[in-house]
Enzyme design. Structure first.
Site, mmCIF file in Angstrom:
data_model
loop_
_atom_site.group_PDB
_atom_site.id
_atom_site.type_symbol
_atom_site.label_atom_id
_atom_site.label_comp_id
_atom_site.label_asym_id
_atom_site.label_seq_id
_atom_site.Cartn_x
_atom_site.Cartn_y
_atom_site.Cartn_z
ATOM 1 N N GLY A 1 -9.188 5.674 2.154
ATOM 2 C CA GLY A 1 -9.649 6.676 3.320
ATOM 3 C C GLY A 1 -11.124 5.845 3.410
ATOM 4 O O GLY A 1 -12.077 6.441 3.684
ATOM 5 N N GLY A 2 -11.059 4.677 3.616
ATOM 6 C CA GLY A 2 -12.493 3.911 3.863
ATOM 7 C C GLY A 2 -12.968 4.268 5.365
ATOM 8 O O GLY A 2 -14.190 4.180 5.475
ATOM 9 N N THR A 3 -11.931 4.411 6.343
ATOM 10 C CA THR A 3 -12.527 4.599 7.838
ATOM 11 C C THR A 3 -13.547 5.728 7.739
ATOM 12 O O THR A 3 -13.022 6.821 7.228
ATOM 13 C CB THR A 3 -11.151 4.907 8.505
ATOM 14 O OG1 THR A 3 -10.326 3.625 8.786
ATOM 15 C CG2 THR A 3 -11.558 5.287 9.977
ATOM 16 N N ASN B 1 -10.065 0.633 0.518
ATOM 17 C CA ASN B 1 -9.159 0.496 1.302
ATOM 18 C C ASN B 1 -9.404 1.062 2.801
ATOM 19 O O ASN B 1 -9.674 2.073 3.107
ATOM 20 C CB ASN B 1 -7.880 1.466 1.025
ATOM 21 C CG ASN B 1 -7.134 0.936 -0.121
ATOM 22 O OD1 ASN B 1 -7.350 -0.043 -0.762
ATOM 23 N ND2 ASN B 1 -5.859 1.364 -0.189
ATOM 24 N N ASP C 1 2.609 5.121 -5.316
ATOM 25 C CA ASP C 1 2.004 6.478 -4.864
ATOM 26 C C ASP C 1 2.840 7.745 -5.306
ATOM 27 O O ASP C 1 3.595 7.965 -4.482
ATOM 28 C CB ASP C 1 1.516 6.629 -3.329
ATOM 29 C CG ASP C 1 0.610 7.785 -3.138
ATOM 30 O OD1 ASP C 1 0.471 8.516 -4.161
ATOM 31 O OD2 ASP C 1 0.277 7.815 -2.031
ATOM 32 N N GLY D 1 -7.360 8.253 7.578
ATOM 33 C CA GLY D 1 -7.538 8.736 9.105
ATOM 34 C C GLY D 1 -8.967 8.960 9.484
ATOM 35 O O GLY D 1 -10.011 9.094 8.372
ATOM 36 N N ASP E 1 0.760 -1.241 -0.089
ATOM 37 C CA ASP E 1 0.165 -0.018 0.105
ATOM 38 C C ASP E 1 0.994 1.327 0.064
ATOM 39 O O ASP E 1 1.858 1.250 0.819
ATOM 40 C CB ASP E 1 -0.838 -0.170 1.339
ATOM 41 C CG ASP E 1 -1.876 1.045 1.298
ATOM 42 O OD1 ASP E 1 -2.336 1.272 0.271
ATOM 43 O OD2 ASP E 1 -2.238 1.445 2.551
HETATM 44 P P1 13P Z 1 -8.238 4.838 6.228
HETATM 45 O O1 13P Z 1 -6.882 4.617 7.186
HETATM 46 O O2 13P Z 1 -8.796 6.205 6.248
HETATM 47 O O3 13P Z 1 -8.909 3.636 6.443
HETATM 48 O O4 13P Z 1 -7.331 4.730 4.769
HETATM 49 C C1 13P Z 1 -6.728 3.489 4.352
HETATM 50 C C2 13P Z 1 -6.198 3.582 3.056
HETATM 51 O O5 13P Z 1 -6.599 4.411 2.238
HETATM 52 C C3 13P Z 1 -5.053 2.863 2.949
HETATM 53 O O6 13P Z 1 -4.428 3.028 1.740
#
Ligand code: 13P
Length: 276
Positions: A202-204, A223, A104, A173, A82
């Site tokens: 940024g799934g969180t 993710n 990236d 995050g 990642d």
């Molecule tokens: P989060 O930490 O916001 O879930 O994002 C994860 C991410 O995109 C890892 O590449």
């Protein structure tokens, strides 16, 4: 079951309009819980590692374990780097056994992002490994900028990358305020890149209803890192409190912690895999 590349999992997902969870692990317990969740749900899964783990000996030690776990798992699994930071890091990830790598360069000038991504794609493809890159920038404690469809098209045409991470309003995050996803932008990007799996970072904390909307518009990989890691930390804290200063061997101590992580990962996997 054999290991898969991300491409093998994501192309069919995009076609079917479903999402595959890509969850960051950091140690044996967070890894083992992911494989248990894959086993329980019967769904494909991408197990991925932070790029910093490729610079301190951890990924090199963990990848062979992940490959062994994947071979025993009855669900399809891909092992992914990642946010790779350089060609050299992506090369090391391929050599250590990842089946997919991200480079990236989203903070670099477009020309430089294209140049390095191209090199990564060329090297990875020869090794049978699939690739991900990012255009636009998903904020990581810095400022993000949204992906422009024409730039996404040019980037994919010039690099030949297998999956594209796009910025449509998420950030890495925890959020201070609920994010607002630009679904129309996602659709516009998907329309210029038919069949190409798009990636949501940024799934969180991103509302599930919105994630499902963008899955319908071409997002195939979602993710999640922070909330899964936090599930591990919170469960560890709860178990330590129960222990109240008494001793317990760490392997036994971790069993209920791992269970909480399995539940969390399985819930995400099922939610993303639901067909619209
Ligand atoms: P989060 O930490 O916001 O879930 O994002 C994860 C991410 O995109 C890892 O590449």
């Amino acid at each position: 079951m054999a290991l898969y590349t991300c491409n093998e999992l994501l192309r069919p997902a995009r076609k079917q309009g479903v999402g595959v969870a890509a969850i960051n692990l950091a140690n044996y317990e967070t890894a083992a819980a992911l494989f248990e969740a894959a086993e329980q749900t019967g769904l494909p899964l991408i197990v991925q590692m932070y790029s910093r783990m490729f610079g301190n000996g951890k990924a090199e030690a963990i990848i062979p374990m992940l490959r062994k776990m994947a071979e025993k798992c009855s669900s399809p699994i891909a092992v992914h780097l990642d946010h790779g930071t350089s060609f050299e890091q992506a090369k090391a990830a391929v050599e250590w056994g990842c089946t997919s790598v991200m480079f990236d360069g989203s903070n670099l000038p477009m020309k430089e992002n294209i140049r390095i991504t191209k090199e990564v794609v060329k090297f990875a493809r020869k090794a049978g490994v699939s690739t991900e890159a990012e255009i636009g920038h998903v904020a990581m404690g810095d400022e993000g900028h949204l992906t422009v469809p024409e730039e996404a098209l040019r980037f994919v045409e010039e690099t030949g990358v297998d999956a594209l991470a796009i910025a449509i309003g998420t950030a890495h995050g925890y959020y201070k305020e609920t994010p607002k996803l630009d679904v129309e932008r996602c659709k516009a990007i998907a329309d210029v890149l038919p069949g190409l799996p798009l990636v949501l970072h940024g799934g969180t904390g991103t509302p599930l209803a919105d994630v499902r909307k963008v899955i319908r518009c071409g997002i195939a990989k979602i993710n999640v890192a922070t909330e899964y890691q936090d599930c591990f930390l919170k469960a560890t804290r709860a178990e330590l409190e129960k222990l109240d200063g008494k001793f317990m061997p760490v392997d036994r101590f971790m069993d209920p912690v791992r269970e909480k992580c399995v539940e969390h990962a399985a819930r995400l996997m099922r939610a993303f895999a639901l067909q619209a």
